[in-house]
Motif scaffolding. Structure first.
Motif, short mmCIF file in Angstrom:
data_model
loop_
_atom_site.label_atom_id
_atom_site.label_comp_id
_atom_site.label_asym_id
_atom_site.label_seq_id
_atom_site.Cartn_x
_atom_site.Cartn_y
_atom_site.Cartn_z
N TYR A 41 0.83 -1.21 0.00
CA TYR A 41 0.00 0.00 0.00
C TYR A 41 0.87 1.26 0.00
O TYR A 41 0.52 2.26 -0.64
CB TYR A 41 -0.91 -0.01 1.22
CG TYR A 41 -1.87 1.16 1.28
CD1 TYR A 41 -2.92 1.27 0.37
CD2 TYR A 41 -1.71 2.17 2.22
CE1 TYR A 41 -3.78 2.34 0.42
CE2 TYR A 41 -2.57 3.25 2.26
CZ TYR A 41 -3.60 3.32 1.36
OH TYR A 41 -4.46 4.39 1.40
N ARG A 94 1.86 1.88 -3.46
CA ARG A 94 0.73 2.41 -4.23
C ARG A 94 0.49 3.89 -3.91
O ARG A 94 0.14 4.67 -4.81
CB ARG A 94 -0.52 1.58 -3.92
CG ARG A 94 -1.78 2.01 -4.67
CD ARG A 94 -1.61 1.84 -6.16
NE ARG A 94 -1.41 0.47 -6.52
CZ ARG A 94 -2.39 -0.40 -6.78
NH1 ARG A 94 -3.64 -0.01 -6.66
NH2 ARG A 94 -2.12 -1.63 -7.14
N ARG A 125 -9.56 0.67 -6.62
CA ARG A 125 -8.09 0.70 -6.53
C ARG A 125 -7.58 0.25 -5.18
O ARG A 125 -6.50 -0.34 -5.08
CB ARG A 125 -7.60 2.13 -6.81
CG ARG A 125 -7.81 2.57 -8.24
CD ARG A 125 -7.26 3.96 -8.45
NE ARG A 125 -7.41 4.41 -9.83
CZ ARG A 125 -7.04 5.60 -10.26
NH1 ARG A 125 -6.52 6.47 -9.43
NH2 ARG A 125 -7.19 5.91 -11.52
N VAL A 142 -4.51 -3.99 -3.38
CA VAL A 142 -3.29 -3.19 -3.33
C VAL A 142 -2.05 -4.01 -3.58
O VAL A 142 -0.94 -3.50 -3.52
CB VAL A 142 -3.16 -2.48 -1.95
CG1 VAL A 142 -4.30 -1.53 -1.75
CG2 VAL A 142 -3.09 -3.50 -0.83
#
Length: 325
Positions: free
Chosen positions: A294, A297, A320, A324
């Motif tokens: 995460y 991301r 989205r 992740v």
């Protein structure tokens, strides 16, 4: 292609050389290897009207002759060759731009916050260890008020055989230092929050789920000028959140995250990832893996939001953020 000036200069002499060349009407391209003082000299060159290029050490290291001994003169020659190749388009190097004075101050504020947090944790661990030595019982309390309360109860108890004046001194100094550090930390964090409220870019980054004021402040300041990144992958690699990978025979394997990068960004975003994964039924290694993924991301999405001047789309949050990995 001829060398017209090749001499070793002291810092003040080099600054006088830049001034003299500017007075003669020359606009110089100054190349330097990325180091602790390169940002300062880039500002000096810009102030005097010259263009400064900060080239990564890895790029310059690749042009060095492995059979030759390292020296200042050879380093200068390699930097000159790298800058010439870049300006003439023969090779592409990752060029870093000098940070602004505002960006330097904001990054120092983040570093100072990390330093205060470390000092507070270190002092708490030391006091817990001291109480364990006195009483023989384990102490692992993390709240400051509880640590100080336990310290007073331990040192002022009738079973304690230490000197009374020593106990009073320890209590007074520990209380003063711990309270002072926490007050300073609160002041710094309040300043960070006020800055985020006034900054439009940080407000856009905060629209990402799980990203608060501290994370947005740290990430945006570490980005600096995003034009130095080719894409979101390059930005994530520079921050140190992108995983390593290796491949052979058409097969590619994703490994752990890199040790390099900005430790402040990695730490803050990992905490954001742990907060985001809380309540999803994950524990232990799986939760840590998801938090690291995460964090990677977050860097990529934040880069896209800053580049495109957009906020995070509410309609895409669920799509989205639920996947992740």
């Amino acid at each position: 292609n001829d060398t017209v000036y090749n001499v070793q200069l002291k810092p003040k002499e080099f600054e006088y050389l830049l001034k003299d060349k500017k007075d003669q009407g020359y606009n110089l391209y100054v190349g330097m290897e990325a180091c602790g003082s390169s940002n300062h000299w880039a500002h000096v060159c810009k102030k005097l009207g010259h263009e400064a290029y900060i080239i990564s050490a890895e790029s310059i290291r690749g042009d060095r002759n492995k059979n030759a001994n390292k020296s200042d003169s050879r380093d200068a020659l390699n930097i000159f060759c790298a800058l010439s190749n870049y300006l003439e388009g023969r090779r592409e190097y990752p060029i870093a731009h000098a940070r602004t004075k505002q960006n330097v101050g904001r990054q120092e504020l983040s570093s100072f916050r990390e330093l205060l947090i470390g000092d507070i944790d270190h002092l708490k661990r030391h006091l817990n260890g001291f109480m364990r030595d006195v009483t023989g019982n384990a102490h692992s309390e993390k709240k400051s008020d509880t640590v100080l309360k336990d310290l007073k109860n331990t040192l002022l108890s009738e079973d304690n055989e230490c000197d009374a004046k020593d106990n009073e001194t320890i209590i007074a100094v520990a209380t003063s230092v711990l309270k002072g550090l926490e007050e300073g930390l609160c002041t710094l964090e309040q300043r960070i929050i006020d800055t985020v409220k006034e900054d439009e870019v940080m407000q856009r980054v905060m629209t990402i789920p799980g990203v608060g004021a501290i994370a947005a402040y740290t990430l945006v300041n570490s980005f600096g000028d995003i034009s130095r990144f080719e894409d979101c992958r390059h930005a994530a690699s520079c921050m140190g959140t992108a995983p390593k990978g290796e491949g052979t025979g058409g097969k590619f394997k994703v490994l752990n995250t890199r040790r390099k990068g900005d430790s402040k960004v990695k730490r803050v975003l990992y905490q954001s990832g742990m907060c985001f994964t809380r309540g999803k039924g994950l524990r232990g290694l799986e939760q840590r893996k998801m938090a690291a993924s995460y964090a990677n991301r977050i860097v990529r999405i934040a880069f896209a939001l800053i580049r495109d001047c957009k906020t995070f789309d509410d309609n895409l949050k669920k799509k989205r953020m639920t996947n992740v990995h």
